[in-house]
Design a protein around this motif. Structure first.
Motif, PDB file in Angstrom:
ATOM      1  N   UNK A 154       0.740  -1.066   0.098  1.00 21.56           N
ATOM      2  CA  UNK A 154      -0.122   0.058  -0.017  1.00 21.56           C
ATOM      3  C   UNK A 154       0.873   1.239  -0.032  1.00 21.56           C
ATOM      4  N   UNK A 155       1.740   1.349  -0.939  1.00 25.58           N
ATOM      5  CA  UNK A 155       2.393   2.515  -1.131  1.00 25.58           C
ATOM      6  C   UNK A 155       2.109   3.867  -0.949  1.00 25.58           C
ATOM      7  N   UNK A 156       0.813   4.181  -1.230  1.00 27.79           N
ATOM      8  CA  UNK A 156       0.468   5.731  -1.257  1.00 27.79           C
ATOM      9  C   UNK A 156      -0.931   5.889  -0.538  1.00 27.79           C
ATOM     10  N   UNK A 157      -1.380   4.635   0.286  1.00 20.38           N
ATOM     11  CA  UNK A 157      -2.623   4.686   0.715  1.00 20.38           C
ATOM     12  C   UNK A 157      -2.640   5.835   1.738  1.00 20.38           C
ATOM     13  N   UNK A 158      -3.779   6.505   1.772  1.00 21.72           N
ATOM     14  CA  UNK A 158      -4.011   7.556   2.728  1.00 21.72           C
ATOM     15  C   UNK A 158      -3.125   9.042   2.409  1.00 21.72           C
ATOM     16  N   UNK A 159      -2.458   9.169   1.298  1.00 20.69           N
ATOM     17  CA  UNK A 159      -1.557  10.300   1.245  1.00 20.69           C
ATOM     18  C   UNK A 159      -2.340  11.247   0.383  1.00 20.69           C
ATOM     19  N   UNK A 160      -1.790  12.515   0.605  1.00 21.76           N
ATOM     20  CA  UNK A 160      -2.404  13.758  -0.161  1.00 21.76           C
ATOM     21  C   UNK A 160      -1.917  13.355  -1.871  1.00 21.76           C
ATOM     22  N   UNK A 161      -2.498  14.023  -2.802  1.00 17.50           N
ATOM     23  CA  UNK A 161      -2.202  13.883  -3.999  1.00 17.50           C
ATOM     24  C   UNK A 161      -0.523  14.262  -4.258  1.00 17.50           C
ATOM     25  N   UNK A 162      -0.269  15.173  -3.755  1.00 14.46           N
ATOM     26  CA  UNK A 162       1.046  15.855  -3.965  1.00 14.46           C
ATOM     27  C   UNK A 162       2.192  14.976  -3.473  1.00 14.46           C
ATOM     28  N   UNK A 163       1.855  14.230  -2.180  1.00 11.09           N
ATOM     29  CA  UNK A 163       2.863  13.364  -1.779  1.00 11.09           C
ATOM     30  C   UNK A 163       2.885  12.007  -2.476  1.00 11.09           C
ATOM     31  N   UNK A 164       1.662  11.593  -3.041  1.00 15.21           N
ATOM     32  CA  UNK A 164       1.612  10.250  -4.018  1.00 15.21           C
ATOM     33  C   UNK A 164       2.419  10.711  -4.972  1.00 15.21           C
ATOM     34  N   UNK A 165       2.586  12.031  -5.417  1.00 12.91           N
ATOM     35  CA  UNK A 165       3.247  12.372  -6.755  1.00 12.91           C
ATOM     36  C   UNK A 165       4.805  11.937  -6.499  1.00 12.91           C
ATOM     37  N   UNK A 166       5.086  12.429  -5.244  1.00 17.18           N
ATOM     38  CA  UNK A 166       6.362  12.357  -4.951  1.00 17.18           C
ATOM     39  C   UNK A 166       6.916  11.048  -4.617  1.00 17.18           C
ATOM     40  N   UNK A 167       5.999  10.170  -4.227  1.00 14.94           N
ATOM     41  CA  UNK A 167       6.338   8.719  -3.896  1.00 14.94           C
ATOM     42  C   UNK A 167       6.360   7.888  -5.219  1.00 14.94           C
ATOM     43  N   UNK A 168       5.590   8.212  -6.228  1.00 15.13           N
ATOM     44  CA  UNK A 168       5.814   7.716  -7.664  1.00 15.13           C
ATOM     45  C   UNK A 168       7.113   8.177  -8.303  1.00 15.13           C
ATOM     46  N   UNK A 169       7.322   9.347  -8.055  1.00 13.19           N
ATOM     47  CA  UNK A 169       8.533   9.826  -8.887  1.00 13.19           C
ATOM     48  C   UNK A 169      10.072   9.023  -8.139  1.00 13.19           C
ATOM     49  N   UNK A 170       9.669   8.861  -6.763  1.00 17.95           N
ATOM     50  CA  UNK A 170      10.855   8.008  -6.083  1.00 17.95           C
ATOM     51  C   UNK A 170      10.905   6.833  -6.696  1.00 17.95           C
ATOM     52  N   UNK A 171       9.732   5.914  -6.842  1.00 18.52           N
ATOM     53  CA  UNK A 171       9.755   4.770  -7.535  1.00 18.52           C
ATOM     54  C   UNK A 171      10.419   4.720  -8.758  1.00 18.52           C
ATOM     55  N   UNK A 172       9.854   5.508  -9.681  1.00 20.63           N
ATOM     56  CA  UNK A 172      10.424   5.674 -10.800  1.00 20.63           C
ATOM     57  C   UNK A 172      11.887   5.744 -10.927  1.00 20.63           C
ATOM     58  N   UNK A 173      12.427   6.708 -10.124  1.00 18.07           N
ATOM     59  CA  UNK A 173      14.018   6.801  -9.856  1.00 18.07           C
ATOM     60  C   UNK A 173      14.591   5.535  -9.463  1.00 18.07           C
ATOM     61  N   UNK A 174      13.878   4.965  -8.499  1.00 11.32           N
ATOM     62  CA  UNK A 174      14.575   3.642  -8.104  1.00 11.32           C
ATOM     63  C   UNK A 174      14.712   2.544  -9.289  1.00 11.32           C
ATOM     64  N   UNK A 175      13.728   2.439  -9.925  1.00 12.57           N
ATOM     65  CA  UNK A 175      13.690   1.582 -11.131  1.00 12.57           C
ATOM     66  C   UNK A 175      14.723   2.155 -12.177  1.00 12.57           C
ATOM     67  N   UNK A 176      14.891   3.324 -12.541  1.00 16.87           N
ATOM     68  CA  UNK A 176      15.808   3.758 -13.366  1.00 16.87           C
ATOM     69  C   UNK A 176      17.227   3.377 -12.653  1.00 16.87           C
ATOM     70  N   UNK A 177      17.235   3.064 -11.517  1.00 17.23           N
ATOM     71  CA  UNK A 177      18.754   2.939 -10.931  1.00 17.23           C
ATOM     72  C   UNK A 177      18.883   1.445 -10.672  1.00 17.23           C
ATOM     73  N   UNK A 178      18.059   0.740 -11.389  1.00 15.55           N
ATOM     74  CA  UNK A 178      18.141  -0.833 -11.441  1.00 15.55           C
ATOM     75  C   UNK A 178      17.601  -1.438 -10.164  1.00 15.55           C
ATOM     76  N   UNK A 179      16.810  -0.855  -9.323  1.00 18.03           N
ATOM     77  CA  UNK A 179      16.250  -1.439  -8.192  1.00 18.03           C
ATOM     78  C   UNK A 179      15.131  -2.304  -8.607  1.00 18.03           C
TER      79      UNK A 179
END
Length: 228
Positions: A154-179
């Motif tokens: 539940x990566x973004x459950x209960x979070x505000x939209x702007x915070x959700x966007x930050x989490x998605x950006x984080x996961x996109x970066x992690x994937x780009x780094x090979x995680x």
């Protein structure tokens, strides 16, 4: 990296999982989708040894760790961002991060670079953080174990939209780094922007699997299995 085959689990006499199959390769991002109560979190608990499977097999990097204790799963390279964050309330932000640290590329400075807000709040207690900050801390804490696979329940459950966007950006970066990433979330539209494959569960069974292109081309999957 992670292979789950025929996983079955129950709480007492109540069977929850009926033969779950799930695979995540090196550097791959896979989602686990489904409505509430369909077995997603039970699958994660069974993988991490918090619930002993009734049957099936869990292998990490080719090693059979079915039903192993949680610390053995962590040592094998799985890092968990649990449902509800579960930060240590009596520790500061920085102490939370240091508590799980293992040698590797993810250091305190790198986590602070990923989440500058945590550096600003490094001396605050876990209970003094907002929900979004706690989620950032939970992700940072998992990364500090230097895992081979990050699992987010539940990566973004209960979070505000702007915070959700930050989490998605984080996961996109992690994937780009090979995680390698396994993520549970309800926001299919956001997940399809960076995930490779998707696994849909219904009443403890896998009912659909496919790539992002597949799920975008099959709207009936969302309508049948993911909408409330």
């Amino acid at each position: 990296m992670l292979s789950v085959e025929g996983l079955e689990a129950a709480y007492g006499h109540s069977r929850i999982l009926f033969g779950i199959d799930l695979h995540v390769g090196e550097g791959e991002c896979v989602t686990l989708l489904g409505r509430n109560g369909m077995g997603k979190t039970t699958t994660i608990k069974s993988i991490f040894g918090m619930l002993k499977p009734r049957a099936g097999r869990v292998t990490i990097g080719g090693t059979d760790l079915t039903g192993a204790d949680p610390h053995k799963i962590a040592q094998a390279g799985l890092g968990l961002v649990p449902e509800g964050r579960q930060v240590f309330p009596t520790l500061t932000t920085e102490e939370n991060l240091r508590a799980t640290a293992r040698p590797g590329k993810w250091t305190l400075d790198k986590v602070y670079e990923l989440f500058p807000r945590l550096k600003e709040r490094r001396r605050n207690m876990g209970t003094q953080l907002s929900g979004g900050e706690q989620q950032m801390l939970a992700i940072g804490r998992a990364l500090m174990t230097n895992p081979r696979l990050v699992v987010l329940d539940e990566a973004t459950e209960g979070l505000a939209p702007l915070i959700r966007a930050d989490i998605w950006s984080c996961l996109t970066r992690l994937k780009s780094e090979g995680e390698a990433i396994l993520v549970i979330d309800k926001n299919v539209d956001a997940l399809t922007k960076f995930a490779d494959r998707h696994v849909v569960v219904e009443k403890g069974r896998v009912v659909w699997t496919g790539t992002t292109a597949d799920i975008l081309a099959t709207p009936e999957v969302k309508n049948r299995f993911l909408h409330v």
